[in-house]
Design a protein around this motif. Structure first.
Motif, PDB file in Angstrom:
ATOM      1  N   ASN A   4     -10.872  24.982  19.262  1.00  0.00           N
ATOM      2  CA  ASN A   4     -10.003  25.962  18.607  1.00  0.00           C
ATOM      3  C   ASN A   4      -9.524  26.919  19.695  1.00  0.00           C
ATOM      4  O   ASN A   4     -10.125  27.967  19.942  1.00  0.00           O
ATOM      5  CB  ASN A   4     -10.753  26.710  17.508  1.00  0.00           C
ATOM      6  CG  ASN A   4      -9.837  27.647  16.724  1.00  0.00           C
ATOM      7  OD1 ASN A   4      -8.788  28.070  17.215  1.00  0.00           O
ATOM      8  ND2 ASN A   4     -10.238  27.984  15.514  1.00  0.00           N
ATOM      9  N   LEU A   5      -8.458  26.513  20.371  1.00  0.00           N
ATOM     10  CA  LEU A   5      -8.019  27.256  21.548  1.00  0.00           C
ATOM     11  C   LEU A   5      -7.547  28.660  21.194  1.00  0.00           C
ATOM     12  O   LEU A   5      -7.783  29.602  21.959  1.00  0.00           O
ATOM     13  CB  LEU A   5      -6.914  26.485  22.267  1.00  0.00           C
ATOM     14  CG  LEU A   5      -6.452  27.083  23.598  1.00  0.00           C
ATOM     15  CD1 LEU A   5      -7.597  27.187  24.577  1.00  0.00           C
ATOM     16  CD2 LEU A   5      -5.310  26.271  24.187  1.00  0.00           C
ATOM     17  N   THR A   6      -6.906  28.816  20.059  1.00  0.00           N
ATOM     18  CA  THR A   6      -6.435  30.143  19.667  1.00  0.00           C
ATOM     19  C   THR A   6      -7.612  31.109  19.526  1.00  0.00           C
ATOM     20  O   THR A   6      -7.558  32.250  19.999  1.00  0.00           O
ATOM     21  CB  THR A   6      -5.649  30.073  18.349  1.00  0.00           C
ATOM     22  OG1 THR A   6      -4.559  29.163  18.516  1.00  0.00           O
ATOM     23  CG2 THR A   6      -5.113  31.430  17.962  1.00  0.00           C
ATOM     24  N   ALA A   7      -8.676  30.650  18.900  1.00  0.00           N
ATOM     25  CA  ALA A   7      -9.861  31.488  18.757  1.00  0.00           C
ATOM     26  C   ALA A   7     -10.489  31.792  20.109  1.00  0.00           C
ATOM     27  O   ALA A   7     -10.934  32.923  20.366  1.00  0.00           O
ATOM     28  CB  ALA A   7     -10.882  30.806  17.838  1.00  0.00           C
ATOM     29  N   GLU A   8     -10.523  30.797  20.982  1.00  0.00           N
ATOM     30  CA  GLU A   8     -11.108  31.000  22.311  1.00  0.00           C
ATOM     31  C   GLU A   8     -10.288  31.997  23.125  1.00  0.00           C
ATOM     32  O   GLU A   8     -10.840  32.864  23.808  1.00  0.00           O
ATOM     33  CB  GLU A   8     -11.208  29.662  23.062  1.00  0.00           C
ATOM     34  CG  GLU A   8     -12.145  28.648  22.425  1.00  0.00           C
ATOM     35  CD  GLU A   8     -13.607  29.035  22.529  1.00  0.00           C
ATOM     36  OE1 GLU A   8     -13.944  29.923  23.335  1.00  0.00           O
ATOM     37  OE2 GLU A   8     -14.424  28.449  21.803  1.00  0.00           O
ATOM     38  N   LEU A   9      -8.972  31.889  23.060  1.00  0.00           N
ATOM     39  CA  LEU A   9      -8.110  32.834  23.767  1.00  0.00           C
ATOM     40  C   LEU A   9      -8.272  34.241  23.213  1.00  0.00           C
ATOM     41  O   LEU A   9      -8.335  35.221  23.964  1.00  0.00           O
ATOM     42  CB  LEU A   9      -6.650  32.397  23.648  1.00  0.00           C
ATOM     43  CG  LEU A   9      -6.214  31.201  24.500  1.00  0.00           C
ATOM     44  CD1 LEU A   9      -4.886  30.644  23.993  1.00  0.00           C
ATOM     45  CD2 LEU A   9      -6.099  31.591  25.971  1.00  0.00           C
ATOM     46  N   THR A  10      -8.335  34.346  21.898  1.00  0.00           N
ATOM     47  CA  THR A  10      -8.476  35.653  21.263  1.00  0.00           C
ATOM     48  C   THR A  10      -9.789  36.314  21.667  1.00  0.00           C
ATOM     49  O   THR A  10      -9.849  37.545  21.842  1.00  0.00           O
ATOM     50  CB  THR A  10      -8.404  35.507  19.732  1.00  0.00           C
ATOM     51  OG1 THR A  10      -7.165  34.893  19.376  1.00  0.00           O
ATOM     52  CG2 THR A  10      -8.512  36.848  19.039  1.00  0.00           C
ATOM     53  N   ASP A  11     -10.818  35.509  21.836  1.00  0.00           N
ATOM     54  CA  ASP A  11     -12.124  36.048  22.209  1.00  0.00           C
ATOM     55  C   ASP A  11     -12.206  36.377  23.696  1.00  0.00           C
ATOM     56  O   ASP A  11     -12.670  37.449  24.083  1.00  0.00           O
ATOM     57  CB  ASP A  11     -13.215  35.034  21.839  1.00  0.00           C
ATOM     58  CG  ASP A  11     -14.609  35.598  22.042  1.00  0.00           C
ATOM     59  OD1 ASP A  11     -14.885  36.695  21.529  1.00  0.00           O
ATOM     60  OD2 ASP A  11     -15.415  34.947  22.731  1.00  0.00           O
ATOM     61  N   ALA A  12     -11.732  35.452  24.539  1.00  0.00           N
ATOM     62  CA  ALA A  12     -11.861  35.631  25.986  1.00  0.00           C
ATOM     63  C   ALA A  12     -10.839  36.609  26.542  1.00  0.00           C
ATOM     64  O   ALA A  12     -11.118  37.346  27.495  1.00  0.00           O
ATOM     65  CB  ALA A  12     -11.729  34.283  26.688  1.00  0.00           C
ATOM     66  N   ARG A  13      -9.612  36.574  25.997  1.00  0.00           N
ATOM     67  CA  ARG A  13      -8.526  37.497  26.342  1.00  0.00           C
ATOM     68  C   ARG A  13      -7.900  37.252  27.717  1.00  0.00           C
ATOM     69  O   ARG A  13      -6.845  37.786  28.020  1.00  0.00           O
ATOM     70  CB  ARG A  13      -8.983  38.963  26.263  1.00  0.00           C
ATOM     71  CG  ARG A  13      -9.587  39.348  24.942  1.00  0.00           C
ATOM     72  CD  ARG A  13      -8.508  39.602  23.912  1.00  0.00           C
ATOM     73  NE  ARG A  13      -8.241  41.027  23.751  1.00  0.00           N
ATOM     74  CZ  ARG A  13      -7.267  41.525  23.013  1.00  0.00           C
ATOM     75  NH1 ARG A  13      -6.463  40.708  22.371  1.00  0.00           N
ATOM     76  NH2 ARG A  13      -7.074  42.808  22.919  1.00  0.00           N
ATOM     77  N   ILE A  14      -8.547  36.450  28.571  1.00  0.00           N
ATOM     78  CA  ILE A  14      -8.004  36.131  29.890  1.00  0.00           C
ATOM     79  C   ILE A  14      -7.953  34.627  30.063  1.00  0.00           C
ATOM     80  O   ILE A  14      -8.944  33.925  29.831  1.00  0.00           O
ATOM     81  CB  ILE A  14      -8.855  36.737  31.025  1.00  0.00           C
ATOM     82  CG1 ILE A  14      -8.658  38.252  31.105  1.00  0.00           C
ATOM     83  CG2 ILE A  14      -8.515  36.103  32.373  1.00  0.00           C
ATOM     84  CD1 ILE A  14      -9.507  38.927  32.173  1.00  0.00           C
ATOM     85  N   LEU A  15      -6.785  34.130  30.502  1.00  0.00           N
ATOM     86  CA  LEU A  15      -6.621  32.750  30.926  1.00  0.00           C
ATOM     87  C   LEU A  15      -6.260  32.795  32.406  1.00  0.00           C
ATOM     88  O   LEU A  15      -5.199  33.287  32.783  1.00  0.00           O
ATOM     89  CB  LEU A  15      -5.502  32.063  30.127  1.00  0.00           C
ATOM     90  CG  LEU A  15      -5.048  30.686  30.606  1.00  0.00           C
ATOM     91  CD1 LEU A  15      -6.173  29.671  30.524  1.00  0.00           C
ATOM     92  CD2 LEU A  15      -3.832  30.221  29.812  1.00  0.00           C
ATOM     93  N   ALA A  16      -7.173  32.319  33.253  1.00  0.00           N
ATOM     94  CA  ALA A  16      -6.935  32.331  34.699  1.00  0.00           C
ATOM     95  C   ALA A  16      -6.167  31.087  35.103  1.00  0.00           C
ATOM     96  O   ALA A  16      -6.479  29.979  34.664  1.00  0.00           O
ATOM     97  CB  ALA A  16      -8.258  32.398  35.449  1.00  0.00           C
ATOM     98  N   ILE A  17      -5.162  31.265  35.957  1.00  0.00           N
ATOM     99  CA  ILE A  17      -4.280  30.168  36.356  1.00  0.00           C
ATOM    100  C   ILE A  17      -4.474  29.869  37.836  1.00  0.00           C
ATOM    101  O   ILE A  17      -4.164  30.716  38.696  1.00  0.00           O
ATOM    102  CB  ILE A  17      -2.810  30.524  36.073  1.00  0.00           C
ATOM    103  CG1 ILE A  17      -2.623  30.855  34.582  1.00  0.00           C
ATOM    104  CG2 ILE A  17      -1.893  29.382  36.501  1.00  0.00           C
ATOM    105  CD1 ILE A  17      -1.323  31.567  34.265  1.00  0.00           C
ATOM    106  N   ILE A  18      -4.993  28.679  38.121  1.00  0.00           N
ATOM    107  CA  ILE A  18      -5.212  28.233  39.494  1.00  0.00           C
ATOM    108  C   ILE A  18      -3.996  27.429  39.938  1.00  0.00           C
ATOM    109  O   ILE A  18      -3.722  26.349  39.415  1.00  0.00           O
ATOM    110  CB  ILE A  18      -6.474  27.337  39.597  1.00  0.00           C
ATOM    111  CG1 ILE A  18      -7.718  28.083  39.083  1.00  0.00           C
ATOM    112  CG2 ILE A  18      -6.670  26.844  41.025  1.00  0.00           C
ATOM    113  CD1 ILE A  18      -8.151  29.215  39.946  1.00  0.00           C
ATOM    114  N   ARG A  19      -3.276  27.968  40.903  1.00  0.00           N
ATOM    115  CA  ARG A  19      -2.118  27.267  41.469  1.00  0.00           C
ATOM    116  C   ARG A  19      -2.172  27.482  42.981  1.00  0.00           C
ATOM    117  O   ARG A  19      -1.919  28.581  43.464  1.00  0.00           O
ATOM    118  CB  ARG A  19      -0.819  27.820  40.898  1.00  0.00           C
ATOM    119  CG  ARG A  19       0.429  27.036  41.343  1.00  0.00           C
ATOM    120  CD  ARG A  19       1.716  27.721  40.870  1.00  0.00           C
ATOM    121  NE  ARG A  19       1.777  27.889  39.438  1.00  0.00           N
ATOM    122  CZ  ARG A  19       2.174  26.948  38.585  1.00  0.00           C
ATOM    123  NH1 ARG A  19       2.527  25.765  39.035  1.00  0.00           N
ATOM    124  NH2 ARG A  19       2.199  27.190  37.288  1.00  0.00           N
TER     125      ARG A  19
END
Length: 212
Positions: A4-19
């Protein structure tokens, strides 16, 4: 197990982007972020050896963490990241990979800038919409796009600096996606200690925003 990615994003609040430009450095950067408590990691396919980085990060990620693939554009890209063990997909735009990932049961964060793109992305099966590049309009633009679509989960990505984080959350973002402002040049061989310090600072800012 379906994420449940929406729930995980809502909980974690940060998505780190490795580029980055180096496979080993990208892996080291992702590992450092996970060790500092960043739970959601996106590895952009423009990074050399991206699928190997995804596989390796999955192997070391602590329980409760998710490793996904970014810059996923085509149906072939979806097949490649699925084979690597990616747990979610992120796109920079409204592209064919959204429908293919959704068909396979992958949660997708789809890139969009306009209201039309945001609506189209969700119709194609996106779990959430990545407002990108968010810095073009800032939190005020996010709020304006959200107003007619209160049920679309938005993630603000693109030039989100530390001072911008509270404003995006107040405007209704469920999370922020952080590439350069967080990772810097660490995924290309830069200073991992500086990356760790930035990670702690951003995590603290998110906790403060959640409590305000």
């Amino acid at each position: 197990m379906t994420v449940n990615l929406t729930a995980e994003l809502t909980d974690a609040r940060i998505l780190a982007i490795i580029r980055g430009t180096d496979t080993a450095a990208a892996l080291a950067a992702g590992t450092a972020l996970l060790e500092e408590g960043v739970r959601l990691i996106e590895v952009a396919l423009t990074t050399p050896g991206a699928t190997r980085v995804i596989e390796a990060l999955r192997a070391v990620a602590p329980a409760g963490s998710l490793v996904g693939a970014g810059t996923v554009l085509t149906t072939a890209d979806v097949a490649d990241v699925a084979a690597a063990g990616a747990q979610f997909v992120v796109t920079p735009a409204v592209v064919e990979s959204i429908a293919e990932a959704a068909r396979r049961g992958f949660p997708v964060v789809a890139g969009a800038l306009t209201p039309t793109e945001a609506y189209t992305a969700t119709r194609m099966g996106a779990s959430a919409v990545k407002l990108f590049p968010a810095a073009v309009g800032g939190p005020a633009y996010l709020k304006a796009v959200r107003d007619p679509f209160p049920d679309i989960p938005f993630v603000a990505v693109g030039g989100v600096g530390l001072d911008d984080v509270p404003g995006y959350f107040r405007a209704g973002a469920i999370a922020v996606g952080l590439g350069g402002p967080l990772v810097g040049d660490a995924a290309s061989g830069g200073d991992l200690d500086a990356l760790r310090a930035r990670a702690r600072t951003y995590l603290s800012a998110v906790r403060d925003s959640a409590g305000s």
